[in-house]
Design a protein around this motif. Structure first.
Motif, PDB file in Angstrom:
ATOM      1  N   CYS A  16       0.857  -1.176   0.000  1.00  0.00           N
ATOM      2  CA  CYS A  16       0.000   0.000   0.000  1.00  0.00           C
ATOM      3  C   CYS A  16       0.898   1.232   0.000  1.00  0.00           C
ATOM      4  CB  CYS A  16      -0.906  -0.024   1.241  1.00  0.00           C
ATOM      5  SG  CYS A  16      -2.150   1.268   1.272  1.00  0.00           S
ATOM      6  N   ARG A  17       0.469   2.285  -0.674  1.00  0.00           N
ATOM      7  CA  ARG A  17       1.261   3.519  -0.737  1.00  0.00           C
ATOM      8  C   ARG A  17       1.410   4.124   0.664  1.00  0.00           C
ATOM      9  NH1 ARG A  17       4.406   4.219  -4.720  1.00  0.00           N
ATOM     10  NH2 ARG A  17       3.963   6.340  -5.305  1.00  0.00           N
ATOM     11  N   HIS A  18       2.599   4.692   0.901  1.00  0.00           N
ATOM     12  CA  HIS A  18       2.905   5.328   2.178  1.00  0.00           C
ATOM     13  C   HIS A  18       3.493   6.705   1.917  1.00  0.00           C
ATOM     14  CE1 HIS A  18       5.533   6.032   5.783  1.00  0.00           C
ATOM     15  NE2 HIS A  18       4.368   5.768   6.349  1.00  0.00           N
ATOM     16  N   MET A  19       2.903   7.718   2.542  1.00  0.00           N
ATOM     17  CA  MET A  19       3.371   9.103   2.440  1.00  0.00           C
ATOM     18  C   MET A  19       3.428   9.593   0.987  1.00  0.00           C
ATOM     19  SD  MET A  19       4.021  10.217   5.508  1.00  0.00           S
ATOM     20  CE  MET A  19       4.382   9.620   7.138  1.00  0.00           C
ATOM     21  N   MET A  20       2.631   8.985   0.122  1.00  0.00           N
ATOM     22  CA  MET A  20       2.499   9.388  -1.281  1.00  0.00           C
ATOM     23  C   MET A  20       3.740   9.072  -2.137  1.00  0.00           C
ATOM     24  SD  MET A  20      -0.568  10.705  -1.113  1.00  0.00           S
ATOM     25  CE  MET A  20      -0.749  11.484  -2.690  1.00  0.00           C
ATOM     26  N   VAL A  21       4.797   8.514  -1.551  1.00  0.00           N
ATOM     27  CA  VAL A  21       6.037   8.375  -2.322  1.00  0.00           C
ATOM     28  C   VAL A  21       6.605   6.961  -2.395  1.00  0.00           C
ATOM     29  CG1 VAL A  21       6.746  10.772  -1.948  1.00  0.00           C
ATOM     30  CG2 VAL A  21       7.475   9.003  -0.327  1.00  0.00           C
ATOM     31  N   ALA A 157      -4.188  10.131   7.861  1.00  0.00           N
ATOM     32  CA  ALA A 157      -3.818  11.462   8.347  1.00  0.00           C
ATOM     33  C   ALA A 157      -3.346  12.274   7.150  1.00  0.00           C
ATOM     34  CB  ALA A 157      -2.708  11.362   9.399  1.00  0.00           C
ATOM     35  N   PRO A 158      -3.757  13.534   7.073  1.00  0.00           N
ATOM     36  CA  PRO A 158      -3.325  14.374   5.945  1.00  0.00           C
ATOM     37  C   PRO A 158      -1.864  14.781   6.089  1.00  0.00           C
ATOM     38  CG  PRO A 158      -4.671  15.642   7.466  1.00  0.00           C
ATOM     39  CD  PRO A 158      -4.668  14.227   7.968  1.00  0.00           C
ATOM     40  N   LEU A 159      -1.230  15.005   4.945  1.00  0.00           N
ATOM     41  CA  LEU A 159       0.144  15.514   4.923  1.00  0.00           C
ATOM     42  C   LEU A 159       0.105  17.031   4.750  1.00  0.00           C
ATOM     43  CD1 LEU A 159       1.726  12.797   2.614  1.00  0.00           C
ATOM     44  CD2 LEU A 159       1.948  13.001   5.097  1.00  0.00           C
ATOM     45  N   PRO A 160       1.065  17.755   5.319  1.00  0.00           N
ATOM     46  CA  PRO A 160       1.034  19.228   5.270  1.00  0.00           C
ATOM     47  C   PRO A 160       0.977  19.799   3.854  1.00  0.00           C
ATOM     48  CG  PRO A 160       2.732  18.466   6.785  1.00  0.00           C
ATOM     49  CD  PRO A 160       2.181  17.260   6.106  1.00  0.00           C
ATOM     50  N   ALA A 161       1.621  19.159   2.879  1.00  0.00           N
ATOM     51  CA  ALA A 161       1.654  19.686   1.511  1.00  0.00           C
ATOM     52  C   ALA A 161       0.557  19.079   0.636  1.00  0.00           C
ATOM     53  CB  ALA A 161       3.022  19.423   0.881  1.00  0.00           C
ATOM     54  N   GLY A 162      -0.366  18.333   1.244  1.00  0.00           N
ATOM     55  CA  GLY A 162      -1.427  17.655   0.498  1.00  0.00           C
ATOM     56  C   GLY A 162      -1.185  16.160   0.465  1.00  0.00           C
ATOM     57  N   GLY A 163      -2.213  15.423   0.172  1.00  0.00           N
ATOM     58  CA  GLY A 163      -2.105  13.973   0.156  1.00  0.00           C
ATOM     59  C   GLY A 163      -2.320  13.384   1.544  1.00  0.00           C
ATOM     60  N   PHE A 164      -2.085  12.073   1.636  1.00  0.00           N
ATOM     61  CA  PHE A 164      -2.344  11.354   2.882  1.00  0.00           C
ATOM     62  C   PHE A 164      -1.215  10.387   3.210  1.00  0.00           C
ATOM     63  CE2 PHE A 164      -6.477  12.771   1.508  1.00  0.00           C
ATOM     64  CZ  PHE A 164      -7.050  13.207   2.694  1.00  0.00           C
TER      65      PHE A 164
END
Length: 182
Positions: A16-21, A157-164
């Motif tokens: 599963c994707r983690h921190m969008m990267v 949880a949301p990330l500060p620059a967008g995404g989850f």
């Protein structure tokens, strides 16, 4: 013909994707189950499995504990993950779509598995250091992608620059080594 999963050589892997990267990867080992399959007929008749949700392993103890918690799998209240096939759609000589009911966290949804059959062979079979073979083994690989929210696995949880922090889709690969019942 009835076959049983050989738990030492049957596992479900997920990512599963983690921190969008990147990806978080893990697996469940020692999966037990049965299947109905007649060699030469090139299709599975049925598959049934159930395994312990708490057996999840990603290699990171703190993350594993969080994934077992009520935020994700809630293994205290939902200790089992199960799959039961409902129908088979033949795609090619050694491939099919196995439709079935997947239950995670007490929620059941229809899920298609793309299954590849690798063949069957007569092999040795050891129990307690003694070859009690030969037995016939068959190999299968099944893949699918699910949306974790469909099963109530919705922490994020949301990330500060967008995404989850956690992606919605979970890629699953299941490797099955099955032993033909004597």
């Amino acid at each position: 013909m009835r076959w049983e999963f050989e738990p030492g050589h049957t596992a479900a892997a997920f990512r599963c994707r983690h921190m969008m990267v990147t990806w978080v990867r893990g697996h469940f080992k020692n999966i037990r189950g049965t299947l109905e399959y007649e060699p030469g007929q090139e299709r599975l008749a049925s598959v049934e499995t159930e395994f312990d949700a708490a057996s999840l392993w990603t290699g990171e103890a703190e993350r594993d504990a969080h994934l077992r918690s009520a935020d994700f799998l809630d293994v205290v209240n939902h200790p089992k993950i199960s799959f039961r096939s409902t129908r088979v759609e033949l795609l090619a000589r050694n491939e099919c779509t196995l439709h079935g009911e997947l239950t995670i966290r007490g929620t059941t949804r229809s899920v298609p598995l793309h299954v590849r059959y690798f063949g069957d062979w007569e092999t040795p079979y050891w129990e307690e250091g003694v070859d009690k073979g030969p037995l016939i083994r068959a190999g299968f690989e099944a893949t699918t992608v699910i949306n974790r929210h469909d099963f109530g696995v919705s922490w994020n949880a949301p990330l500060p620059a967008g995404g989850f922090v956690v992606g919605d889709q979970v890629w699953i690969t299941i490797d099955v080594e099955a032993l033909r019942k004597r």
